[in-house]
Design a protein around this motif. Structure first.
Motif, short mmCIF file in Angstrom:
data_model
loop_
_atom_site.label_atom_id
_atom_site.label_comp_id
_atom_site.label_asym_id
_atom_site.label_seq_id
_atom_site.Cartn_x
_atom_site.Cartn_y
_atom_site.Cartn_z
N TYR A 37 -31.79 -72.26 40.01
CA TYR A 37 -32.08 -73.60 39.48
C TYR A 37 -31.02 -74.60 39.94
O TYR A 37 -31.32 -75.72 40.36
CB TYR A 37 -32.12 -73.57 37.95
N LEU A 38 -29.76 -74.18 39.83
CA LEU A 38 -28.66 -75.07 40.21
C LEU A 38 -28.70 -75.39 41.70
O LEU A 38 -28.47 -76.54 42.11
CB LEU A 38 -27.32 -74.44 39.83
N ALA A 39 -29.00 -74.38 42.52
CA ALA A 39 -29.06 -74.61 43.96
C ALA A 39 -30.23 -75.53 44.32
O ALA A 39 -30.12 -76.35 45.24
CB ALA A 39 -29.19 -73.28 44.71
N ASP A 40 -31.35 -75.42 43.60
CA ASP A 40 -32.46 -76.35 43.83
C ASP A 40 -32.01 -77.79 43.55
O ASP A 40 -32.25 -78.69 44.36
CB ASP A 40 -33.64 -76.01 42.91
N ASP A 63 -42.77 -63.96 38.23
CA ASP A 63 -43.57 -65.11 37.84
C ASP A 63 -43.62 -65.29 36.32
O ASP A 63 -44.33 -66.15 35.82
CB ASP A 63 -45.01 -64.95 38.37
N ARG A 64 -42.87 -64.47 35.60
CA ARG A 64 -42.88 -64.54 34.15
C ARG A 64 -41.61 -65.17 33.62
O ARG A 64 -40.58 -65.18 34.28
CB ARG A 64 -43.06 -63.13 33.56
N GLU A 65 -41.71 -65.66 32.39
CA GLU A 65 -40.55 -66.23 31.71
C GLU A 65 -40.28 -65.45 30.44
O GLU A 65 -41.11 -64.68 29.96
CB GLU A 65 -40.79 -67.71 31.40
N GLY A 66 -39.09 -65.65 29.89
CA GLY A 66 -38.72 -64.95 28.67
C GLY A 66 -37.51 -64.07 28.89
O GLY A 66 -37.04 -63.89 30.01
N PRO A 93 -39.09 -68.02 37.81
CA PRO A 93 -40.48 -68.16 38.28
C PRO A 93 -40.61 -69.31 39.27
O PRO A 93 -40.10 -70.41 39.04
CB PRO A 93 -41.25 -68.44 36.99
N ILE A 94 -41.30 -69.06 40.38
CA ILE A 94 -41.49 -70.10 41.39
C ILE A 94 -42.22 -71.29 40.79
O ILE A 94 -41.89 -72.45 41.09
CB ILE A 94 -42.25 -69.53 42.60
#
Length: 323
Positions: free
Chosen positions: A241-244, A293-296, A307-308
Motif C-alpha cells: 500500500y505504501l509503495a503504491d 483476493d481476500r481481506e481480514g 487484495p489487488i
C-alpha cells in the motif's frame, strides 16, 4: 514554499528508511532466534544436550547460530544476486526497443524520486510482474518480466516502475531481500532436522524424555518454515500500500498504476520462476493464490500481498473517481 515541501518529503523518506532499517534489524534478530530454537530442539532430541544426565556441548545450536550469522551476512551482501539468479534475470539488451524504453522509464522515476539509478534486469517469462531488490538505494536493482513489457502501455509500466522505485526509496528492499534468503535457510535447517527425527536412533533417544519438551521441540522443527513465512508476510503486506502511494507521488498519475494492476489481475498468470521464499518481493503475488483476493485477519496472516481489488480502489480514489 517548494523548498519547504521538498524538505518535508525528504524528511518523510528518511523517517521511513530509518524505520525500515530498525525493522530489518528486528527481523534478522527474530530469524536468528528461530535458528537457535531449532538448533536447541535438535540438540535436545538428537544429541541429549540440555538434559541433567548429559550436559553435552550444544553442537546443533552452535551450528545453527553460525549458519544464521553467515546467511544474514550473505543476505546483506549477496542477497540481491541470489534472488536475481534464482529467477533467471538477465541484463538489458539495448538493441531491443522495449528494453530501451524500460531504461528510459526507470531513469525518469529515479530522477523523480531523487534516487540513484538502479540496475535493470529482465526475465524472459510471459507472466507480467516485476520486483526490486538490493540492500540500499546505492546497491539496488529492478527486474521486470517480458510479459509485463508486452502487456502494459508506457503509462502503466511507468506506474509499476514507480512502485518498485518506491520500495527502493523507502528502503523496503533490504528487509525483503534479507527475508528471502533467511527463509531458504530456515527451510533447509528444518527439512534436515525433520528428516532426522524419523530415524530409529532419534526416536529411541526421544523415549524417556519429557513429553512436555519433546512435543514442542518436534512441532517447532516441523512448523518453523510456516512461522518464518508468516514473519515474511507480516512485513510485506502493508508495504505494498505504501509503495503504491509513494509511486503515485513520483508519477502524479494514479490511473497508470491502477490500469496496470487491472491488467495483471485479469492476466492471472503465475510466474514459474518464483517461489514461496521470493513471492513477497513481487509487484503482485507471482503464485496467484485465491487468498490474495481476500481481506481480514486470516488473509493478512496468509498472504504476502493485499487484495489487488483494494489496491485498485484506493488508486481510483486518489483520482477522485472512486470505484
Amino acid at each position: 514554499m517548494a523548498a519547504e515541501s521538498q524538505g518535508a518529503a525528504s524528511e518523510d523518506f528518511a523517517e521511513r528508511q530509518a524505520r525500515n532499517r530498525r525493522l530489518s534489524t528486528l527481523i534478522v534478530f527474530l530469524f536468528i532466534c528461530l535458528f537457535l530454537l531449532i538448533g536447541s530442539a535438535v540438540d535436545y532430541l538428537y544429541f541429549d544436550a540440555f538434559t541433567p544426565s548429559a550436559l553435552k556441548l550444544p553442537v546443533a545450536t552452535l551450528t545453527a547460530f553460525t549458519m544464521a550469522t553467515l546467511i544474514s551476512l550473505m543476505s546483506y551482501y549477496q542477497g540481491s544476486a541470489l534472488v536475481l539468479g534464482s529467477v533467471g534475470a538477465e541484463a538489458l539488451d539495448l538493441k531491443l526497443p522495449e528494453h530501451r524504453e524500460l531504461r528510459n522509464i526507470v531513469t525518469e522515476m529515479a530522477l523523480a524520486s531523487g534516487s540513484p539509478m538502479p540496475k535493470i534486469y529482465v526475465v524472459f517469462d510471459p507472466a507480467p510482474n516485476a520486483f526490486a531488490t538490493g540492500r540500499d538505494e546505492f546497491h539496488s536493482a529492478i527486474c521486470v518480466t517480458t510479459g509485463l513489457l508486452a502487456l502494459c502501455s508506457r503509462e502503466e509500466t511507468q506506474g509499476v516502475i514507480a512502485h518498485e522505485v518506491a520500495h527502493i526509496r523507502n528502503n523496503d528492499i533490504l528487509l525483503m531481500t534479507l527475508v528471502s534468503v533467511l527463509l531458504g535457510g530456515i527451510a533447509l535447517l528444518s527439512d534436515w532436522a525433520s528428516r532426522s527425527f524419523y530415524s530409529s536412533r532419534t526416536r529411541d533417544r526421544a523415549v524417556g524424555k519429557s513429553a512436555l519438551l519433546v512435543v514442542p521441540a518436534f512441532l517447532l522443527i516441523l512448523l518453523s518454515p510456516l512461522i518464518s513465512r508468516l514473519l515474511a508476510m507480516a512485513v510485506s503486506r502493508q508495504r505494498e500500500y505504501l509503495a503504491d502511494a509513494t509511486g503515485v507521488e513520483f508519477t502524479r498519475n494514479p490511473l497508470g498504476l491502477a490500469k496496470a494492476l487491472e491488467k495483471l489481475r485479469d492476466a492471472a498468470m503465475p510466474f514459474q520462476g518464483a517461489s514461496r521464499g521470493t513471492a513477497h518481493l513481487f509487484f503482485v503475488n507471482p503464485l496467484r493464490r485465491r487468498v490474495d483476493d481476500r481481506e481480514g485477519h486470516l488473509a493478512d496472516l496468509l498472504s504476502t500481498h493485499p487484495p489487488i481489488a483494494r489496491r485498485i480502489m484506493l488508486l481510483y480514489q486518489m483520482t477522485g473517481a472512486g470505484r
